[in-house]
Design a protein around this motif. Structure first.
Motif: not given
Length: 206
Positions: A138-152
């Motif tokens: 199966a295929a899995l696709m998701f989006t993320s940030g680029t570095t560990h952490g949080e952004a608002i």
């Protein structure tokens, strides 16, 4: 009542469903990535799980036009209602992706601009969930940030939470749960600056 921006995500989208639909629009700038996702998915079947499906448009709609049977999951009741009204022949479930009902297995799983609303510590166990929900191949696709952490960010004048792990940890988690990365671009300029992961579950992993 939510105690933080991270806890308020579902309520924020539920209360501002129409604003989200208007801002999102129908332009499918994700199509090249969706086509790569479908190339893997349709080789094995057509059952797709869309986690954080929103109103079902335009992404689930595109998958449906390509012959997929879509199960969409979202915590925002107002968005799920719209998806059900728009595509009644498909399955739309109001649920939190961190606490899913039994769903079976799928030939493709997508979490586009939804998974990254989870806290970093909540994202890690999701990879075991992804593996459990995916057929071999199966295929899995998701989006993320680029570095560990949080952004608002902001949406309709309210804080909009985003969380991320770093790239090396995403690679490790995918590998540990039986996935092979077949495509990854940080801040893809052709896709609205999204950081995208496309992986395939190994065929010898149950």
């Amino acid at each position: 009542m939510p105690t933080s921006a991270a806890d308020a995500i579902v309520d924020l989208y539920h209360e501002n469903a129409r604003a989200w639909i208007e801002q999102r629009g129908q332009t499918l700038f994700e199509q090249p990535w969706l086509d790569r996702f479908l190339y893997i998915t349709l080789a094995g079947g057509q059952k797709i799980l869309d986690l954080g499906c929103g109103s079902g448009q335009p992404i689930a709609k595109y998958l449906i036009t390509k012959g997929c049977r879509v199960t969409g999951v979202d915590g925002a009741k107002s968005l799920i209602k719209i998806a059900r009204e728009s595509f009644p022949e498909h399955k739309w479930i109001m649920a939190d992706m961190r606490d899913l009902p039994p769903l079976g297995k799928f030939h493709g799983l997508i979490a586009w601009h939804s998974f990254f609303h989870l806290r970093p510590e909540e994202q890690r166990p999701m990879f075991e969930t992804f593996s459990r929900l995916c057929h071999p191949g199966a295929a899995l696709m998701f989006t993320s940030g680029t570095t560990h952490g949080e952004a608002i960010g902001t949406f309709e004048g309210q804080p909009l939470y985003h969380g991320s792990l770093d790239s090396s940890e995403y690679h490790s988690l995918l590998q540990a749960n039986g996935f092979v990365v077949v495509g990854h671009v940080k801040e893809d300029p052709t896709c609205g600056g999204s950081t995208i992961w496309l992986a395939r579950k190994k065929s010898n992993i149950v």
